[in-house]
Design an enzyme around this catalytic site. Structure first.
Site, PDB file in Angstrom:
ATOM      1  N   GLU A 169      -9.558 -16.563  16.600  1.00 55.82           N
ATOM      2  CA  GLU A 169      -9.747 -17.995  16.405  1.00 55.82           C
ATOM      3  C   GLU A 169     -11.083 -18.512  16.926  1.00 55.82           C
ATOM      4  O   GLU A 169     -11.614 -19.489  16.397  1.00 55.82           O
ATOM      5  CB  GLU A 169      -8.603 -18.772  17.071  1.00 55.82           C
ATOM      6  CG  GLU A 169      -7.240 -18.509  16.458  1.00 55.82           C
ATOM      7  CD  GLU A 169      -7.199 -18.802  14.972  1.00 55.82           C
ATOM      8  OE1 GLU A 169      -7.895 -19.736  14.514  1.00 55.82           O
ATOM      9  OE2 GLU A 169      -6.478 -18.085  14.246  1.00 55.82           O
ATOM     10  N   GLU A 183     -13.560 -15.889  13.128  1.00 55.80           N
ATOM     11  CA  GLU A 183     -13.598 -16.840  12.018  1.00 55.80           C
ATOM     12  C   GLU A 183     -14.829 -17.743  12.053  1.00 55.80           C
ATOM     13  O   GLU A 183     -15.060 -18.526  11.127  1.00 55.80           O
ATOM     14  CB  GLU A 183     -12.318 -17.681  12.013  1.00 55.80           C
ATOM     15  CG  GLU A 183     -11.079 -16.849  11.700  1.00 55.80           C
ATOM     16  CD  GLU A 183      -9.829 -17.695  11.518  1.00 55.80           C
ATOM     17  OE1 GLU A 183      -9.957 -18.888  11.173  1.00 55.80           O
ATOM     18  OE2 GLU A 183      -8.734 -17.158  11.717  1.00 55.80           O
ATOM     19  N   HIS A 213     -45.207 -16.816  16.230  1.00 57.57           N
ATOM     20  CA  HIS A 213     -44.491 -17.755  17.102  1.00 57.57           C
ATOM     21  C   HIS A 213     -45.533 -18.367  18.023  1.00 57.57           C
ATOM     22  O   HIS A 213     -46.493 -17.700  18.414  1.00 57.57           O
ATOM     23  CB  HIS A 213     -43.421 -17.011  17.902  1.00 57.57           C
ATOM     24  CG  HIS A 213     -42.658 -17.861  18.886  1.00 57.57           C
ATOM     25  ND1 HIS A 213     -42.283 -19.164  18.620  1.00 57.57           N
ATOM     26  CD2 HIS A 213     -42.197 -17.588  20.134  1.00 57.57           C
ATOM     27  CE1 HIS A 213     -41.610 -19.647  19.657  1.00 57.57           C
ATOM     28  NE2 HIS A 213     -41.555 -18.726  20.591  1.00 57.57           N
ATOM     29  N   GLN A 237     -47.868 -10.139  24.980  1.00 58.83           N
ATOM     30  CA  GLN A 237     -49.057 -10.538  24.223  1.00 58.83           C
ATOM     31  C   GLN A 237     -50.277 -10.780  25.096  1.00 58.83           C
ATOM     32  O   GLN A 237     -51.383 -10.348  24.768  1.00 58.83           O
ATOM     33  CB  GLN A 237     -48.741 -11.794  23.396  1.00 58.83           C
ATOM     34  CG  GLN A 237     -47.825 -11.525  22.228  1.00 58.83           C
ATOM     35  CD  GLN A 237     -47.573 -12.756  21.379  1.00 58.83           C
ATOM     36  OE1 GLN A 237     -48.190 -13.817  21.590  1.00 58.83           O
ATOM     37  NE2 GLN A 237     -46.665 -12.649  20.421  1.00 58.83           N
ATOM     38  N   SER A 276     -44.146   4.105  17.035  1.00 57.32           N
ATOM     39  CA  SER A 276     -44.302   3.510  15.704  1.00 57.32           C
ATOM     40  C   SER A 276     -45.442   4.121  14.899  1.00 57.32           C
ATOM     41  O   SER A 276     -45.542   3.886  13.693  1.00 57.32           O
ATOM     42  CB  SER A 276     -44.535   1.998  15.830  1.00 57.32           C
ATOM     43  OG  SER A 276     -43.420   1.359  16.415  1.00 57.32           O
ATOM     44  N   SER A 289     -40.221  -5.423  14.183  1.00 56.64           N
ATOM     45  CA  SER A 289     -39.463  -6.139  13.164  1.00 56.64           C
ATOM     46  C   SER A 289     -40.356  -6.968  12.240  1.00 56.64           C
ATOM     47  O   SER A 289     -40.355  -6.770  11.028  1.00 56.64           O
ATOM     48  CB  SER A 289     -38.423  -7.045  13.839  1.00 56.64           C
ATOM     49  OG  SER A 289     -37.729  -7.813  12.879  1.00 56.64           O
TER      50      SER A 289
END
Length: 342
Positions: free
Chosen positions: A228, A232, A109, A87, A54, A28
């Protein structure tokens, strides 16, 4: 004191022009950073493990793809774009043996650095450029001539030019078009984890499920409870994002407003805040990080069990059926999707 916001006046891509940039991982964030930097005039190579799905995608996008070790040897700035829990292993086996003085490691991050899952050697600079949005938004905003705001940080002991490199990378991915704020690895990591756990993901999902359960247990139809307590919610969150909490309150009825300011604090009360403070302390002390590392190394048994339990909650069954009645809502099979980045 408000944080300084850097824009395109202070953040220029120029410091990266004569450097080779390596993006390790093409997920991403990785694909967005790589494509945006390439289109900003930078030389970018992609580092992937042999057999990665990838590889084909990255090559299709015009990148040279090499193994992680080769990418590390050739690059001046190396972005580690693989998931937090992977990592350290990638770093120890492929990156660290091929690092040399003067190179820069870049993270999106601060988790692995702040909790010392990765301990870079002296002479290697460590910076962070963390866009405040998912990769596909970083990419789409860039293509529209806009940008997603980003945070930057420089680890103590890094070269004096490290901040310039971080700002340049932020400019290259489009973040300086909107704004870049400086923070620290500690601050970014701890606030990010707290937000995810107590508010954005953990807090919101638990609140929605509890509200749904309360109405259903009181005899109301699941469909009414879903509308509800979940459906919404997007309207309210969109209003908050666009105009803040006060702006949201301006847009709703007086009845809703009165219920908000008088009943909301009874739900999110002092007990809830005490729980939030306890969660924050677990993050600050490293307890959460140690627990998460242990869970990951143990095969994610409890993690998978809890996710499976959540998927079987009645709100998921009810919601799936109701979303089928609303053709204007995009239907996404997120779990089964194979992202095609571009």
């Amino acid at each position: 004191m408000p944080a300084k916001v850097y824009t395109q006046k202070e953040a220029k891509v120029t410091p990266l022009r004569k450097k080779t940039l390596a993006v390790i991982g093409y997920g991403s964030q990785g694909h967005a950073h790589a494509l945006n930097l390439k289109e900003s005039g930078c030389k970018v190579i992609i580092g992937l493990y042999k057999g990665s799905k990838s590889i084909r995608v990255a090559k299709k996008h015009g990148f040279e793809v090499v193994d992680v070790a080769e990418a590390t040897r050739r690059a001046d700035v190396i972005m580690i774009g693989v998931p937090d829990m992977k990592q350290a292993a990638v770093y120890e086996s492929e990156i660290e043996p091929n690092l040399s003085k003067g190179k820069t490691l870049l993270f999106t991050h601060g988790f692995a650095i702040h909790f010392e899952l990765i301990k870079p050697p002296r002479g290697v600079s460590v910076i962070m450029v963390a866009p405040k949005g998912p990769g596909h938004i970083v990419r789409s905003q860039y293509k529209e001539g806009k940008g997603v705001p980003a945070l930057i940080a420089v680890l103590k002991g890094s070269a004096r030019t490290s901040k310039d490199i971080a700002l340049a990378w932020a400019a290259g991915i489009g973040a300086a078009r909107s704004g870049v704020l400086q923070t620290s690895f500690k601050e970014e990591t701890e606030t990010d984890l707290f937000g995810e756990q107590a508010v954005l993901c953990g807090g919101a999902s638990a609140l929605v499920e509890a509200g749904f359960e309360t109405l259903v247990e009181a005899g109301y139809a699941p469909e009414m409870a879903y509308f509800e307590c979940l459906h919404e919610l997007k309207l309210i969150v969109d209003l908050m994002i666009e105009s803040g909490i006060a702006g949201m309150r301006f847009s709703i009825s007086e009845t809703a407003k009165y219920g908000d300011v008088t009943r909301g604090p009874r739900v999110i009360n002092a007990n809830v805040k005490r729980s939030m403070k306890a969660i924050l302390k677990e993050i600050q002390s490293g307890k959460f990080a140690r627990e998460w590392v242990k869970e990951y190394q143990g095969g994610l048994k409890n993690y998978n069990k809890l996710l499976e339990k959540g998927e079987k909650h009645p709100i998921e069954v009810c919601g799936g059926r109701l979303r089928g009645l609303m053709p204007w809502i995009p239907k996404k099979n997120i779990k089964g999707a194979q992202a095609a980045y571009g």
